[in-house]
Design a protein around this motif. Structure first.
Motif, short mmCIF file in Angstrom:
data_model
loop_
_atom_site.label_atom_id
_atom_site.label_comp_id
_atom_site.label_asym_id
_atom_site.label_seq_id
_atom_site.Cartn_x
_atom_site.Cartn_y
_atom_site.Cartn_z
N LEU A 1 -57.99 10.37 25.58
CA LEU A 1 -56.77 9.67 25.22
C LEU A 1 -57.04 8.17 25.08
N LEU A 2 -56.29 7.52 24.22
CA LEU A 2 -56.37 6.07 24.13
C LEU A 2 -55.99 5.45 25.47
N THR A 3 -56.67 4.38 25.85
CA THR A 3 -56.29 3.65 27.06
C THR A 3 -55.08 2.78 26.76
N ASP A 4 -54.42 2.33 27.82
CA ASP A 4 -53.29 1.42 27.63
C ASP A 4 -53.73 0.14 26.92
N ASP A 5 -54.91 -0.36 27.26
CA ASP A 5 -55.39 -1.58 26.61
C ASP A 5 -55.59 -1.37 25.12
N GLU A 6 -56.05 -0.19 24.73
CA GLU A 6 -56.23 0.10 23.30
C GLU A 6 -54.89 0.20 22.59
N ILE A 7 -53.92 0.86 23.23
CA ILE A 7 -52.58 0.97 22.63
C ILE A 7 -51.94 -0.40 22.52
N VAL A 8 -52.07 -1.21 23.56
CA VAL A 8 -51.51 -2.57 23.52
C VAL A 8 -52.13 -3.37 22.39
N SER A 9 -53.44 -3.24 22.19
CA SER A 9 -54.11 -3.96 21.11
C SER A 9 -53.59 -3.53 19.75
N ILE A 10 -53.43 -2.23 19.57
CA ILE A 10 -52.89 -1.72 18.30
C ILE A 10 -51.50 -2.29 18.05
N LEU A 11 -50.65 -2.22 19.06
CA LEU A 11 -49.27 -2.69 18.90
C LEU A 11 -49.20 -4.21 18.76
N ARG A 12 -50.12 -4.92 19.40
CA ARG A 12 -50.16 -6.37 19.24
C ARG A 12 -50.50 -6.73 17.80
N ASN A 13 -51.49 -6.04 17.24
CA ASN A 13 -51.86 -6.30 15.84
C ASN A 13 -50.68 -6.02 14.90
N TRP A 14 -50.01 -4.91 15.12
CA TRP A 14 -48.87 -4.57 14.28
C TRP A 14 -47.74 -5.58 14.46
N THR A 15 -47.52 -6.02 15.69
CA THR A 15 -46.41 -6.90 15.97
C THR A 15 -46.63 -8.29 15.39
N VAL A 16 -47.79 -8.87 15.61
CA VAL A 16 -48.08 -10.20 15.07
C VAL A 16 -47.99 -10.16 13.55
N LEU B 1 -39.51 -11.26 22.11
CA LEU B 1 -40.55 -11.24 21.08
C LEU B 1 -40.44 -12.44 20.16
N ARG B 2 -39.24 -12.86 19.84
CA ARG B 2 -39.04 -14.05 19.00
C ARG B 2 -39.68 -15.28 19.68
N LEU B 3 -39.42 -15.43 20.96
CA LEU B 3 -39.98 -16.56 21.70
C LEU B 3 -41.49 -16.43 21.82
N TRP B 4 -41.97 -15.20 22.00
CA TRP B 4 -43.41 -14.97 22.13
C TRP B 4 -44.16 -15.37 20.87
N ILE B 5 -43.63 -15.00 19.70
CA ILE B 5 -44.27 -15.35 18.43
C ILE B 5 -44.36 -16.87 18.29
N ARG B 6 -43.28 -17.56 18.65
CA ARG B 6 -43.25 -19.02 18.53
C ARG B 6 -44.31 -19.65 19.45
N LYS B 7 -44.38 -19.19 20.68
CA LYS B 7 -45.35 -19.74 21.62
C LYS B 7 -46.78 -19.42 21.19
N ASN B 8 -46.99 -18.22 20.67
CA ASN B 8 -48.33 -17.82 20.25
C ASN B 8 -48.82 -18.69 19.10
N ARG B 9 -47.95 -18.96 18.13
CA ARG B 9 -48.33 -19.81 17.00
C ARG B 9 -48.67 -21.22 17.46
N GLN B 10 -47.87 -21.77 18.36
CA GLN B 10 -48.09 -23.12 18.82
C GLN B 10 -49.41 -23.23 19.58
N ALA B 11 -49.70 -22.27 20.44
CA ALA B 11 -50.94 -22.30 21.20
C ALA B 11 -52.15 -22.15 20.29
N THR B 12 -52.02 -21.30 19.26
CA THR B 12 -53.11 -21.12 18.31
C THR B 12 -53.36 -22.40 17.53
N LEU B 13 -52.30 -23.06 17.08
CA LEU B 13 -52.44 -24.31 16.34
C LEU B 13 -53.12 -25.37 17.19
#
Length: 384
Positions: free
Chosen positions: A208-223, A147-159
């Motif tokens: 029930l929530l779909t996996d894609d919906e759960i992933v989106s929720i957790l992605r928002n919380w994680t970022v 996750l540490r590496l993912w955050i770094r890569k995500n910021r760089q790609a966004t920039l």
């Protein structure tokens, strides 16, 4: 038709990347609603940002082509999902996490090498965000480094605006989360009754929530949790080190810490901007915008608007807290604000009670983070 100059400013100019806050202060005075190819229409004034936040019919949050639950949704769809999200941040749930939160904070500060220099972002702030996030969501420690590496890569790609890289990075994150969901489903009733497992049982519109919906929720919380919370810790520690009188004031009276933390993070924002899109023609700050125009709400500027915050760069505890946009406003106000406040209070309190002084390192200046991050990318401090 909207008035679309070629460019009012360049968000990726060296001066902006070196010191976002100072340039945003200048833009608020010079061109408070400014166009650029990179950020579209940027809003720098508190009043304009509030106009957008309190009128979700004119300013839609559905600004992304990707599923974003519930951040990228408008009512009534947003309302259904937000009802689910809010259940995870009730006073009872936050109180239930308080003991674990305090223990994590105490342990992290105890591990700091006292009487020496530390690079606070890499050695402390990021670990803080990862451990708190994992504990709250019930995630394994094995996920910390990916996750540490993912955050770094995500910021760089966004920039860099690298859409192909951003898509690959999003797919990588989805894989981590879907693996955890699959593990919990296999465990069934013996799966840990944590936040992530609970989301598997949530329903919207009778299903029930779909996996894609759960992933989106957790992605928002994680970022939000990992990137922004690490930035918060760095900003707070740097402010205490740069303002010894404020540091001593808080050491003498820990009861004022909640208000002080919000004020410090008003002065220097951990989260730079959010997006919206216009649904119809509208005028903002004297600029006529057409329907379908993309907006960037610059929190880092709005929270320093002198019209609302007299002596905006000055630390004061007598300000109206309802004007502070640290956690947003309107229907999209941050649902995780109570959790963030709990975590920041715990870590700041431990930093003050387990140390005698937090100081800058004279020959090693801090390095400012660049958009979309706020705060610092490198922060050398001496901890005694």
């Amino acid at each position: 038709m909207s008035t679309r100059p070629e460019s009012d400013w360049d968000p990726r100019a060296d001066a902006v990347l070196q010191d976002q806050v100072t340039v945003y202060d200048q833009m608020r005075q010079r061109c408070p609603v400014a166009h650029s190819e990179y950020m579209h229409w940027s809003l720098f004034r508190h009043a304009d940002v509030m106009q957008v936040l309190t009128d979700h019919e004119t300013f839609s949050s559905a600004a992304s082509s990707h599923l974003s639950v519930p951040n990228g949704m408008d009512p009534p769809r947003h309302t259904e999902y937000r009802r689910i999200i809010d259940r995870y941040f009730t006073p009872e749930r936050i109180a239930g996490f308080s003991s674990a939160c305090s223990a994590i904070a105490a342990s992290l500060v105890a591990k700091l090498s006292k009487g020496s220099e530390v690079e606070l972002m890499a050695d402390f702030a990021q670990a803080f965000a990862l451990e708190m996030q994992s504990a709250f969501l019930g995630w394994p420690k094995a996920l910390h480094e990916p996750l540490r590496l993912w955050i770094r890569k995500n910021r760089q790609a966004t920039l860099e605006g690298d859409r192909a890289a951003m898509a690959d990075i999003a797919f990588e994150f989805d894989g981590y989360i879907k693996d955890m969901l699959g593990t919990r489903r296999k465990l069934g009733v013996v799966a840990s009754p944590d936040v992530t497992t609970s989301l598997l049982n949530e329903r919207v519109a009778g299903r029930l929530l779909t996996d894609d919906e759960i992933v989106s929720i957790l992605r928002n919380w994680t970022v939000g949790e990992l990137g922004t919370m690490a930035s918060c810790v760095g900003i707070i520690a740097h402010y205490l080190a740069s303002h010894p009188a404020v540091q001593q004031l808080l050491r003498n009276d820990l009861s004022i810490l909640p208000a002080a933390i919000d004020e410090i993070l008003r002065i220097q924002a951990p989260l730079i901007a959010n997006r919206r899109i216009t649904t119809k023609p509208v005028t903002l700050g004297g600029r006529d915008l057409a329907a379908g125009e993309r907006l960037s709400l610059i929190w880092a500027s709005a929270n320093r608007d002198e019209v609302v915050f007299k002596d905006a760069a000055t630390f004061r505890l007598d300000r109206d807290p309802s004007q502070n946009l640290l956690y947003g406003a309107g229907i999209h106000v941050c649902p995780g604000a109570p959790l963030a406040r709990l975590e920041l209070l715990a870590i700041t309190q431990e930093l003050l009670t387990q140390t005698t002084n937090i100081a800058l390192v004279a020959d090693k200046p801090a390095v400012n983070a660049v958009y979309p991050a706020g705060g610092f990318s490198v922060l050398p401090l001496r901890i005694d």
